[in-house]
Design a protein around this motif. Structure first.
Motif, PDB file in Angstrom:
ATOM      1  N   ASP A 128      10.822  32.841  32.598  1.00 23.22           N
ATOM      2  CA  ASP A 128      12.005  33.642  32.267  1.00 23.22           C
ATOM      3  C   ASP A 128      11.549  34.881  31.502  1.00 23.22           C
ATOM      4  OD1 ASP A 128      14.432  34.660  31.078  1.00 23.22           O
ATOM      5  OD2 ASP A 128      15.338  32.689  31.401  1.00 23.22           O
ATOM      6  N   PRO A 129      12.004  36.089  31.896  1.00 19.32           N
ATOM      7  CA  PRO A 129      11.569  37.304  31.188  1.00 19.32           C
ATOM      8  C   PRO A 129      12.100  37.396  29.765  1.00 19.32           C
ATOM      9  CG  PRO A 129      13.272  37.820  32.810  1.00 19.32           C
ATOM     10  CD  PRO A 129      12.874  36.405  33.046  1.00 19.32           C
ATOM     11  N   ARG A 130      13.083  36.583  29.419  1.00 19.34           N
ATOM     12  CA  ARG A 130      13.627  36.616  28.069  1.00 19.34           C
ATOM     13  C   ARG A 130      12.648  35.964  27.075  1.00 19.34           C
ATOM     14  NH1 ARG A 130      19.150  33.536  28.568  1.00 19.34           N
ATOM     15  NH2 ARG A 130      17.833  32.286  29.963  1.00 19.34           N
ATOM     16  N   PRO A 131      12.794  36.280  25.791  1.00 15.46           N
ATOM     17  CA  PRO A 131      11.968  35.591  24.792  1.00 15.46           C
ATOM     18  C   PRO A 131      12.360  34.110  24.727  1.00 15.46           C
ATOM     19  CG  PRO A 131      13.679  36.886  23.726  1.00 15.46           C
ATOM     20  CD  PRO A 131      13.719  37.258  25.181  1.00 15.46           C
ATOM     21  N   VAL A 132      11.529  33.313  24.069  1.00 11.83           N
ATOM     22  CA  VAL A 132      11.753  31.876  23.960  1.00 11.83           C
ATOM     23  C   VAL A 132      11.579  31.462  22.502  1.00 11.83           C
ATOM     24  CG1 VAL A 132      11.011  29.576  24.703  1.00 11.83           C
ATOM     25  CG2 VAL A 132      10.874  31.502  26.290  1.00 11.83           C
ATOM     26  N   VAL A 133      12.434  30.557  22.045  1.00 11.69           N
ATOM     27  CA  VAL A 133      12.307  29.980  20.710  1.00 11.69           C
ATOM     28  C   VAL A 133      11.990  28.497  20.869  1.00 11.69           C
ATOM     29  CG1 VAL A 133      13.465  29.439  18.530  1.00 11.69           C
ATOM     30  CG2 VAL A 133      13.887  31.641  19.661  1.00 11.69           C
ATOM     31  N   LEU A 134      10.754  28.098  20.512  1.00  8.53           N
ATOM     32  CA  LEU A 134      10.350  26.700  20.559  1.00  8.53           C
ATOM     33  C   LEU A 134      10.545  26.100  19.172  1.00  8.53           C
ATOM     34  CD1 LEU A 134       7.006  26.897  22.592  1.00  8.53           C
ATOM     35  CD2 LEU A 134       9.308  26.457  23.448  1.00  8.53           C
ATOM     36  N   VAL A 135      11.282  25.001  19.096  1.00  4.32           N
ATOM     37  CA  VAL A 135      11.554  24.346  17.822  1.00  4.32           C
ATOM     38  C   VAL A 135      10.948  22.952  17.845  1.00  4.32           C
ATOM     39  CG1 VAL A 135      13.325  23.507  16.244  1.00  4.32           C
ATOM     40  CG2 VAL A 135      13.684  25.639  17.491  1.00  4.32           C
ATOM     41  N   ALA A 136      10.155  22.649  16.849  1.00  5.11           N
ATOM     42  CA  ALA A 136       9.558  21.323  16.708  1.00  5.11           C
ATOM     43  C   ALA A 136       9.873  20.785  15.327  1.00  5.11           C
ATOM     44  CB  ALA A 136       8.043  21.383  16.918  1.00  5.11           C
ATOM     45  N   GLY A 137       9.733  19.473  15.164  1.00  5.22           N
ATOM     46  CA  GLY A 137       9.883  18.852  13.863  1.00  5.22           C
ATOM     47  C   GLY A 137       8.540  18.379  13.352  1.00  5.22           C
ATOM     48  N   HIS A 138       8.547  17.802  12.150  1.00  5.76           N
ATOM     49  CA  HIS A 138       7.338  17.166  11.626  1.00  5.76           C
ATOM     50  C   HIS A 138       7.168  15.829  12.344  1.00  5.76           C
ATOM     51  CE1 HIS A 138       7.895  20.130   8.403  1.00  5.76           C
ATOM     52  NE2 HIS A 138       6.613  19.955   8.151  1.00  5.76           N
ATOM     53  N   PHE A 139       6.869  15.929  13.618  1.00  8.74           N
ATOM     54  CA  PHE A 139       6.829  14.773  14.503  1.00  8.74           C
ATOM     55  C   PHE A 139       5.673  14.956  15.477  1.00  8.74           C
ATOM     56  CE2 PHE A 139       7.883  12.828  18.585  1.00  8.74           C
ATOM     57  CZ  PHE A 139       8.181  11.528  18.209  1.00  8.74           C
ATOM     58  N   GLY A 200       9.981  40.022  24.578  1.00 10.49           N
ATOM     59  CA  GLY A 200      10.006  38.820  25.404  1.00 10.49           C
ATOM     60  C   GLY A 200       8.958  37.783  25.076  1.00 10.49           C
ATOM     61  N   ASP A 201       8.471  37.769  23.836  1.00 10.67           N
ATOM     62  CA  ASP A 201       7.440  36.806  23.452  1.00 10.67           C
ATOM     63  C   ASP A 201       8.061  35.470  23.039  1.00 10.67           C
ATOM     64  OD1 ASP A 201       5.181  38.425  23.893  1.00 10.67           O
ATOM     65  OD2 ASP A 201       5.559  39.490  22.017  1.00 10.67           O
ATOM     66  N   THR A 202       7.201  34.525  22.689  1.00 11.80           N
ATOM     67  CA  THR A 202       7.628  33.175  22.340  1.00 11.80           C
ATOM     68  C   THR A 202       7.425  32.945  20.856  1.00 11.80           C
ATOM     69  OG1 THR A 202       7.030  32.324  24.521  1.00 11.80           O
ATOM     70  CG2 THR A 202       7.247  30.709  22.752  1.00 11.80           C
ATOM     71  N   MET A 203       8.471  32.448  20.189  1.00 14.74           N
ATOM     72  CA  MET A 203       8.398  32.077  18.785  1.00 14.74           C
ATOM     73  C   MET A 203       8.325  30.569  18.674  1.00 14.74           C
ATOM     74  SD  MET A 203       8.466  34.902  17.027  1.00 14.74           S
ATOM     75  CE  MET A 203       8.571  34.024  15.471  1.00 14.74           C
ATOM     76  N   THR A 204       7.480  30.062  17.773  1.00 12.24           N
ATOM     77  CA  THR A 204       7.366  28.635  17.512  1.00 12.24           C
ATOM     78  C   THR A 204       7.651  28.384  16.044  1.00 12.24           C
ATOM     79  OG1 THR A 204       5.647  28.439  19.199  1.00 12.24           O
ATOM     80  CG2 THR A 204       5.884  26.609  17.684  1.00 12.24           C
ATOM     81  N   LEU A 205       8.587  27.474  15.767  1.00 15.87           N
ATOM     82  CA  LEU A 205       8.978  27.223  14.387  1.00 15.87           C
ATOM     83  C   LEU A 205       9.232  25.742  14.153  1.00 15.87           C
ATOM     84  CD1 LEU A 205      11.129  29.840  15.479  1.00 15.87           C
ATOM     85  CD2 LEU A 205      10.660  30.300  13.077  1.00 15.87           C
ATOM     86  N   LEU A 206       8.978  25.300  12.920  1.00 14.80           N
ATOM     87  CA  LEU A 206       9.341  23.952  12.505  1.00 14.80           C
ATOM     88  C   LEU A 206      10.796  23.973  12.057  1.00 14.80           C
ATOM     89  CD1 LEU A 206       6.194  22.777  10.513  1.00 14.80           C
ATOM     90  CD2 LEU A 206       7.056  21.829  12.657  1.00 14.80           C
ATOM     91  N   GLY A 207      11.588  23.101  12.630  1.00 16.05           N
ATOM     92  CA  GLY A 207      13.026  23.147  12.380  1.00 16.05           C
ATOM     93  C   GLY A 207      13.513  22.244  11.269  1.00 16.05           C
ATOM     94  N   ASP A 208      12.653  21.390  10.709  1.00 16.07           N
ATOM     95  CA  ASP A 208      13.121  20.444   9.700  1.00 16.07           C
ATOM     96  C   ASP A 208      12.463  20.699   8.352  1.00 16.07           C
ATOM     97  OD1 ASP A 208      10.648  19.691  10.614  1.00 16.07           O
ATOM     98  OD2 ASP A 208      11.047  17.544  10.569  1.00 16.07           O
TER      99      ASP A 208
END
Length: 323
Positions: A128-139, A200-208
């Motif tokens: 997808d040409p749009r940016p992406v937000v990847l959310v992970a937990g302490h898991f 259009g880049d990808t962000m990775t963040l911890l959500g918890d």
């Protein structure tokens, strides 16, 4: 004109640098030792140290038990004890895997260590040409999840807190960026984040992670928890699909399944997810589902839940006036 530095302050600064460097050297020595031993030994090491921490030292035993009893009510004492042991074993093994990953995992052999059951979702998101937000937990092993993204040719921008020890911070940042990740400091990166999303880049963040009193308070595993508003705002303001992802351990060391907890696409969001609160609650529920299903891989040792202060309550106001 700069103010003069007192001899006492200068001495304290020298001591801090010496202590920080000593801790850094100790960590490097431990990493070097781990990198020289077979993975099977790492497995045995994790089991032995988990018994020591869980049964002998009983490190943070009361906090772990409090988190487990609130989040997973109705289990027996033996079950809580087993989950606590599995968590310690997972955390120690995770550290061993981080040390060994650069030596073992490459772009040509990553399939020997990671399986991706839902490849269609992964391909759809990254094409997808749009940016992406990847959310992970302490898991699971979320650190190696970011490492894998770089190997797959999808480097990410990851927001991380700057460590107090500058030598350790540089060492850990070098590992995270080895496969193509870009590490952004937690404070002062808003312009860089906006630019990354705009192209259009990808962000990775911890959500918890605990967001303090000014965060948005939602329900997480049965208790109020403070969350950062930025994660939901990234998706709602930029049109970036949000994907809840986890690198879940399936068996022994360096054996993972890349699981997708759900996708929230701004182009097709139901009404209840079109607000910061609604979207924040949604991804926290997905992380909670992972923790409930595989509790031995969640970080019950961290202080996820902190009570709200009553600084703005009428009772607190009366106390301040009386003082």
């Amino acid at each position: 004109m700069s103010l003069p530095v007192s001899p006492a302050s200068r001495a304290q600064a020298i001591v801090k640098v010496a202590v920080d460097y000593g801790v850094y050297l100790l960590v490097r020595v431990i990493f070097c030792i781990i990198q020289t031993i077979p993975l099977s030994w790492c497995n045995n090491l994790a089991s032995g140290l988990a018994i020591a921490l869980n049964d002998w030292v009983k490190f943070r035993r009361s906090l772990i038990l409090e988190n487990l009893t609130h989040s997973l009510p109705g289990l027996t004492d033996a079950q809580y004890h087993r989950i606590s042991y599995e968590m310690w074993r997972h955390l120690i093994l995770m550290g061993c895997e981080i040390a060994q990953a650069p030596r073992l995992i490459h772009d040509s052999n990553w399939r020997s260590y990671f399986s991706i059951p839902d490849r269609r979702t992964l391909a759809t998101i990254f094409l997808d040409p749009r940016p992406v937000v990847l959310v992970a937990g302490h898991f699971g092993n979320f650190e190696l999840g970011g490492y894998l993204c770089g190997l797959l040719g999808a480097p990410t921008y990851t927001v991380a807190r700057t460590l107090d020890n500058p030598f350790l911070h540089r060492f850990i940042t070098d590992f995270r960026q080895r496969s193509g990740q870009y590490i952004l400091p937690k404070d002062g990166s808003s312009d860089l984040i906006e630019a990354a999303l705009a192209q259009g880049d990808t962000m990775t963040l911890l959500g918890d992670q605990y967001a303090g009193e000014k965060g948005i308070w939602i329900d997480f595993l049965g208790r109020p928890a403070s969350c950062h508003k930025a994660l939901a705002l990234f998706t709602l303001s930029s049109g970036a699909p949000m994907l809840v992802v986890a690198s879940r351990r399936t068996s022994g060391p360096l054996q993972f399944s890349v699981d997708f907890g759900g996708v929230a696409d701004p182009n097709h969001l139901p009404e209840e997810l079109q607000s910061v609160r609604g979207l924040t609650q949604w991804y926290n529920e997905k992380i909670a589902e992972q923790a409930r299903e595989f509790p031995g891989q969640y970080w019950w040792v961290h202080r996820r839940w902190k009570p709200k202060s009553n600084r703005n309550s009428p009772a607190r106001a009366r106390e301040v006036r009386a003082a």
